[in-house]
Design a protein around this motif. Structure first.
Motif, PDB file in Angstrom:
ATOM      1  N   SER A 337      -5.245   5.534 -31.360  1.00 18.90           N
ATOM      2  CA  SER A 337      -5.339   4.407 -30.645  1.00 18.90           C
ATOM      3  C   SER A 337      -5.876   3.146 -31.412  1.00 18.90           C
ATOM      4  O   SER A 337      -6.084   3.473 -32.689  1.00 18.90           O
ATOM      5  N   ASN A 410      -7.086   8.584 -29.241  1.00 14.49           N
ATOM      6  CA  ASN A 410      -6.777   8.037 -28.020  1.00 14.49           C
ATOM      7  C   ASN A 410      -7.569   8.491 -26.927  1.00 14.49           C
ATOM      8  O   ASN A 410      -8.477   9.061 -27.053  1.00 14.49           O
ATOM      9  N   ASN A 411      -7.298   7.798 -25.692  1.00 11.52           N
ATOM     10  CA  ASN A 411      -8.374   7.879 -24.557  1.00 11.52           C
ATOM     11  C   ASN A 411      -8.186   9.243 -23.909  1.00 11.52           C
ATOM     12  O   ASN A 411      -7.239   9.667 -23.320  1.00 11.52           O
ATOM     13  N   GLN A 414     -13.718   9.595 -23.300  1.00  8.84           N
ATOM     14  CA  GLN A 414     -14.802   9.243 -23.935  1.00  8.84           C
ATOM     15  C   GLN A 414     -15.758   8.140 -23.315  1.00  8.84           C
ATOM     16  O   GLN A 414     -15.139   7.545 -22.577  1.00  8.84           O
ATOM     17  N   TRP A 416     -16.529   5.050 -23.891  1.00  2.53           N
ATOM     18  CA  TRP A 416     -16.082   4.016 -24.538  1.00  2.53           C
ATOM     19  C   TRP A 416     -17.319   2.888 -24.620  1.00  2.53           C
ATOM     20  O   TRP A 416     -17.253   2.218 -25.882  1.00  2.53           O
ATOM     21  N   ASP A 450      -9.851  -2.067 -26.148  1.00  2.00           N
ATOM     22  CA  ASP A 450     -10.281  -0.641 -26.744  1.00  2.00           C
ATOM     23  C   ASP A 450      -8.946   0.173 -25.897  1.00  2.00           C
ATOM     24  O   ASP A 450      -8.061  -0.070 -25.219  1.00  2.00           O
ATOM     25  N   PRO A 451      -9.047   1.572 -26.169  1.00  2.00           N
ATOM     26  CA  PRO A 451      -8.032   2.352 -25.743  1.00  2.00           C
ATOM     27  C   PRO A 451      -7.761   2.415 -24.235  1.00  2.00           C
ATOM     28  O   PRO A 451      -6.779   2.327 -23.660  1.00  2.00           O
ATOM     29  N   ARG A 452      -9.046   2.183 -23.257  1.00  2.00           N
ATOM     30  CA  ARG A 452      -8.758   1.865 -21.969  1.00  2.00           C
ATOM     31  C   ARG A 452      -8.014   0.782 -21.436  1.00  2.00           C
ATOM     32  O   ARG A 452      -6.802   0.738 -20.759  1.00  2.00           O
ATOM     33  N   GLU A 455      -4.174   0.832 -22.652  1.00  2.00           N
ATOM     34  CA  GLU A 455      -3.587   1.865 -21.552  1.00  2.00           C
ATOM     35  C   GLU A 455      -3.263   0.857 -20.256  1.00  2.00           C
ATOM     36  O   GLU A 455      -2.203   0.846 -19.902  1.00  2.00           O
ATOM     37  N   GLN A 462      -2.775   7.079 -22.453  1.00  2.00           N
ATOM     38  CA  GLN A 462      -3.876   7.303 -23.159  1.00  2.00           C
ATOM     39  C   GLN A 462      -4.153   6.204 -24.271  1.00  2.00           C
ATOM     40  O   GLN A 462      -4.962   6.477 -25.297  1.00  2.00           O
TER      41      GLN A 462
END
Ligand code: FAD
Length: 520
Positions: A337, A410-411, A414, A416, A450-452, A455, A462
């Motif tokens: 990501s 990728n998520n 974590q 973040w 961010d990856p979140r 998504e 993810q």
């Protein structure tokens, strides 16, 4: 005319809508967001005092513009009347912490002499690498990119036979890093060419050398910049689609693909069932059984077909929960990501260009963090894109719009917020070291993706940027086909299915998927 529904106005959804309209369908596109483009969208940041910085939210590198132009031609329009772009003379400026700086020129000879002067690497090594990339591309293109891998006709034709004969040259059995270490003497050039694995979110130390086809796009076909910024791609194609009669319905999240037997008959968006021509078919089905409730309106004609541009994992899990789930494909490891800082910077830097890379001192460890430890390394490779270099009104006078992308795992849940705090400090430290100024004090506006949020904004499983990763040599075969095996009028497009992520491949997915559809 026959009615088609497209779920999602990402670039592949828009391209599919155009292709279906050209085939004579009446097309409705349902998009969850208030805007089109998905990852390929744009936003502004207001600066104190009123001026704005404009940012392209996601993609920044534009390759294979002919795939965009093809859509205009298909619709009988002259692309140069609607979509403008320039070819870049320099593809990227590279920076290392030890002070080494190298510019990758589009002109091969010029790039070769730069490599000789700066790194002492014989120019022929570079030229041979670019030739080899072109050769590999030639073999893979016909076999993997323009056709469905999931139809026998792909494997039983002359191009395919030529492809089999050339398979040993593709480097399916070694890694990209292995091939690049054999090619180049200088570790910095190995690093430079290993970076191309990240163009589809893969790890150069795992991904097969076949992915050495990617530099061909940038150096042989060319790197380009749309004059209106990357958002110009989305906007001009949405305009084209609307011109062809396509209806875009924003703020409309599809929650179910409604099927009967082997066919899709409509889609449900929140509490409405939508049929042909975007007509609301019914409210919640529960109303049927409620005493005294209004009976349903008579059911209009079912839709002729549905194309989903939603990430394939979420399409199966959320929209088709009762369909057969292709578990093997859905459970493939995802691509990396990204963590993006969008900074308004109150200064200009002559030493920076449109595309800039500041390399990590330990690339192997960085990828180990990304793909094995699922973390960000404290000395990350930083990609810095500044569109105001080519489009000055993207930043106030004397300022620059910095788009900073770090490859990120990728998520998987974590922490973040902690990762972002740390990464922000690491980025400021590294850029300040390379540019000789305190970069932190120049940031006047900021936002973060961010990856979140990738998504949540685009429904990517993810937060992966490119669907499944290509770290595995069989990856190409472990992406979902562009058609459904269970429902005869359901098609899949976008970065999570065949042939893969990135704008050009998304556009090709739309071409392959709608290629199965007969004109009306
Ligand atoms: P997406 O952009 O994923 O959009 C899908 C759309 O469908 C979204 O708008 C979403 O809201 C909508 N949707 C999903 N589910 C539903 C639903 N149920 N109902 C209604 N609507 C729904 N590519 C390049 O070529 N060059 C680059 O330099 C590059 N850099 C990148 C940098 C970043 C930070 C990111 C995020 C991506 C980058 N990419 C790049 C990859 C490229 O952006 C993607 O591969 C491509 O844009 C994906 O397009 P898509 O058609 O799959 O749709």
């Amino acid at each position: 005319s026959k009615s088609a529904v497209v779920i999602g106005a990402g670039i592949a959804g828009i391209a599919s809508a155009i292709r279906l309209a050209v085939k004579g369908y009446s097309v409705d596109v349902y998009e969850a967001n208030a805007y089109p483009g998905g990852k390929l969208s744009s936003f502004d940041q207001a600066r104190p005092g009123g001026a704005v910085y404009r940012f392209d939210a996601g993609p920044s590198l534009f390759t294979m513009p002919h795939l965009v132009e093809e859509l205009f031609r298909l619709a009988g329009r002259n692309p140069t009347d609607h979509f403008h772009y320039v070819r870049l003379d320099e593809t990227c400026r590279y920076f290392w912490d030890d002070g080494t700086r190298l510019t990758a020129w589009a002109d091969h000879q010029r790039f070769a002499s730069e490599v000789e002067t700066v790194l002492g690497e014989p120019g022929e090594h570079l030229l041979a690498h670019l030739n080899d990339s072109a050769l590999k591309y030639g073999v893979t293109e016909k076999l993997f990119l323009h056709r469905s891998l999931h139809k026998a006709s792909t494997w039983l034709n002359r191009d395919a036979l030529r492809g089999y004969l050339n398979l040993p040259k593709l480097g399916v059995f070694g890694t990209m890093n292995g091939a690049n270490e054999r090619r180049f003497r200088h570790p910095k050039l190995v690093q430079l060419f290993n970076r191309y694995a990240t163009y589809n979110g893969s790890d150069p130390y795992q991904t097969p050398a076949t992915l050495n086809i990617i530099p061909h796009l940038e150096y042989n076909i060319g790197a380009f910049f749309p004059k209106e910024g990357m958002i110009g791609i989305t906007n001009s194609l949405v305009n084209l689609a609307e011109d062809l009669g396509v209806r875009f319905h924003y703020n409309t999240r599809v929650t179910e693909i409604v099927t009967e037997g082997k066919r899709v008959v409509g889609v449900r968006a929140e509490d409405m069932e939508l049929g042909a021509e975007g007509i609301v078919l019914s409210a919640e089905p529960s109303a049927v059984n409620t005493p005294g409730a209004e009976p349903h309106a008579p059911r209009p004609a079912p839709i002729a077909l549905c194309v989903t541009n939603m990430d394939v994992v979420n399409a199966f899990r959320k929209l088709l929960p009762n369909a057969k789930q292709p578990e093997r494909i859905l459970r493939q490891p995802k691509s990396s990501s990204g963590l993006i800082f969008y900074w308004g910077i109150k200064r200009e830097f002559a030493e920076l260009g449109l595309h800039n890379i500041f390399f990590s001192n330990d690339y192997r460890t960085e990828f180990d963090y990304l793909f094995r430890r699922n973390k960000l390394y404290h000395d990350p490779t930083i990609y810095l894109n500044i569109t105001s270099k080519h489009k000055p009104d993207d930043a106030p006078p004397g300022c620059e719009n910095w788009f900073i992308l770090l490859n990120a795992p990728n998520n998987t849940g974590q922490d973040w917020d902690a990762i972002i705090d740390r990464a922000r400090q690491d980025v400021i430290r590294k850029l300040s070291h390379n540019l000789g100024v305190d970069v932190g004090s120049l940031i006047e506006t900021e936002s973060i993706l961010d990856p979140r949020s990738i998504e949540s904004k685009t429904s990517s499983s993810q937060g992966a940027l490119y669907g499944n990763s290509s770290n595995n040599r069989f990856a190409a075969f472990l992406r979902h086909a562009n058609f459904s095996r269970e429902f005869e009028n359901l098609y899949f497009v976008g970065g999570s299915v065949h042939p893969g992520g990135g704008i050009p491949l998304c556009l090709l997915s739309a071409k392959i998927a709608t290629g199965f559809v007969r004109g009306t």
